[in-house]
Design a protein around this motif. Structure first.
Motif, PDB file in Angstrom:
ATOM      1  N   UNK A  22      -1.884  18.428   3.392  1.00  0.00           N
ATOM      2  CA  UNK A  22      -1.619  17.753   2.124  1.00  0.00           C
ATOM      3  C   UNK A  22      -1.310  16.296   2.429  1.00  0.00           C
ATOM      4  N   UNK A  23      -1.853  15.390   1.652  1.00  0.00           N
ATOM      5  CA  UNK A  23      -1.521  13.974   1.804  1.00  0.00           C
ATOM      6  C   UNK A  23      -0.106  13.773   1.259  1.00  0.00           C
ATOM      7  N   UNK A  24       0.752  13.182   2.077  1.00  0.00           N
ATOM      8  CA  UNK A  24       2.142  12.989   1.684  1.00  0.00           C
ATOM      9  C   UNK A  24       2.543  11.515   1.635  1.00  0.00           C
ATOM     10  N   UNK A  25       1.628  10.624   1.958  1.00  0.00           N
ATOM     11  CA  UNK A  25       1.912   9.197   1.882  1.00  0.00           C
ATOM     12  C   UNK A  25       0.640   8.384   2.038  1.00  0.00           C
ATOM     13  N   UNK A  26       0.563   7.275   1.315  1.00  0.00           N
ATOM     14  CA  UNK A  26      -0.562   6.336   1.435  1.00  0.00           C
ATOM     15  C   UNK A  26       0.001   4.933   1.537  1.00  0.00           C
ATOM     16  N   UNK A  27      -0.684   4.081   2.327  1.00  0.00           N
ATOM     17  CA  UNK A  27      -0.110   2.785   2.669  1.00  0.00           C
ATOM     18  C   UNK A  27      -1.163   1.678   2.684  1.00  0.00           C
ATOM     19  N   UNK A  28      -0.679   0.464   2.443  1.00  0.00           N
ATOM     20  CA  UNK A  28      -1.564  -0.699   2.409  1.00  0.00           C
ATOM     21  C   UNK A  28      -1.456  -1.561   3.663  1.00  0.00           C
ATOM     22  N   UNK A  29      -0.546  -1.238   4.585  1.00  0.00           N
ATOM     23  CA  UNK A  29      -0.436  -2.010   5.817  1.00  0.00           C
ATOM     24  C   UNK A  29      -0.015  -1.097   6.969  1.00  0.00           C
ATOM     25  N   UNK A  30      -0.303  -1.546   8.166  1.00  0.00           N
ATOM     26  CA  UNK A  30       0.083  -0.804   9.361  1.00  0.00           C
ATOM     27  C   UNK A  30       1.602  -0.669   9.435  1.00  0.00           C
ATOM     28  N   UNK A  31       2.300  -1.741   9.112  1.00  0.00           N
ATOM     29  CA  UNK A  31       3.765  -1.721   9.139  1.00  0.00           C
ATOM     30  C   UNK A  31       4.317  -0.678   8.168  1.00  0.00           C
ATOM     31  N   UNK A  32       3.797  -0.660   6.935  1.00  0.00           N
ATOM     32  CA  UNK A  32       4.255   0.319   5.949  1.00  0.00           C
ATOM     33  C   UNK A  32       3.890   1.739   6.368  1.00  0.00           C
ATOM     34  N   UNK A  33       2.721   1.898   6.992  1.00  0.00           N
ATOM     35  CA  UNK A  33       2.301   3.228   7.452  1.00  0.00           C
ATOM     36  C   UNK A  33       3.231   3.752   8.536  1.00  0.00           C
TER      37      UNK A  33
END
Length: 116
Positions: free
Chosen positions: A79-90
């Motif tokens: 299950x996808x539990x997070x999506x991010x717009x930057x490497x730092x946020x990921x």
């Protein structure tokens, strides 16, 4: 109005940069180089965070969504539990998810019959 990039690659510093569909397709077919973090969790679960190559911001409002975190159960379902717009946020999101999952591992599930 300029067309929004769909495919991205990581530069020498690990930052996303737009690329064409041919390079994007080759990156998608390549098995390595996209994993940012991977943790084996209690109960046979796993948490992974990876670079997606394709922008998953389907509406195009806001920044490109280029990383996601997935939680896998012991049977391989995910299950996808997070999506991010930057490497730092990921990276930050992965660490927060891992901490949360570890904190909640002993909590009974709703309806499990345990009144506490």
């Amino acid at each position: 109005m300029a067309q929004r990039a769909i495919y991205y690659r990581l530069d020498d510093y690990g930052e996303p940069t737009p690329c064409d569909s041919i390079e994007g397709s080759l990156l998608l077919a390549k098995p390595g180089g996209k994993l940012l973090a991977w943790d084996i969790l209690p109960g046979g679960r796993a948490l992974s965070t990876a670079f997606l190559v394709v922008d998953h911001n389907i509406f195009g409002d806001g920044p490109a969504i280029l990383w996601d975190s997935r939680l896998f159960d012991p049977n391989g379902r995910w299950r996808i539990v997070g999506r991010y717009s930057s490497k730092k946020l990921a990276r930050q999101g992965h660490l927060e998810l891992r901490t949360l999952i570890e904190l909640l591992r002993d909590m009974p599930l709703p309806g499990s019959g345990d009144p506490t």
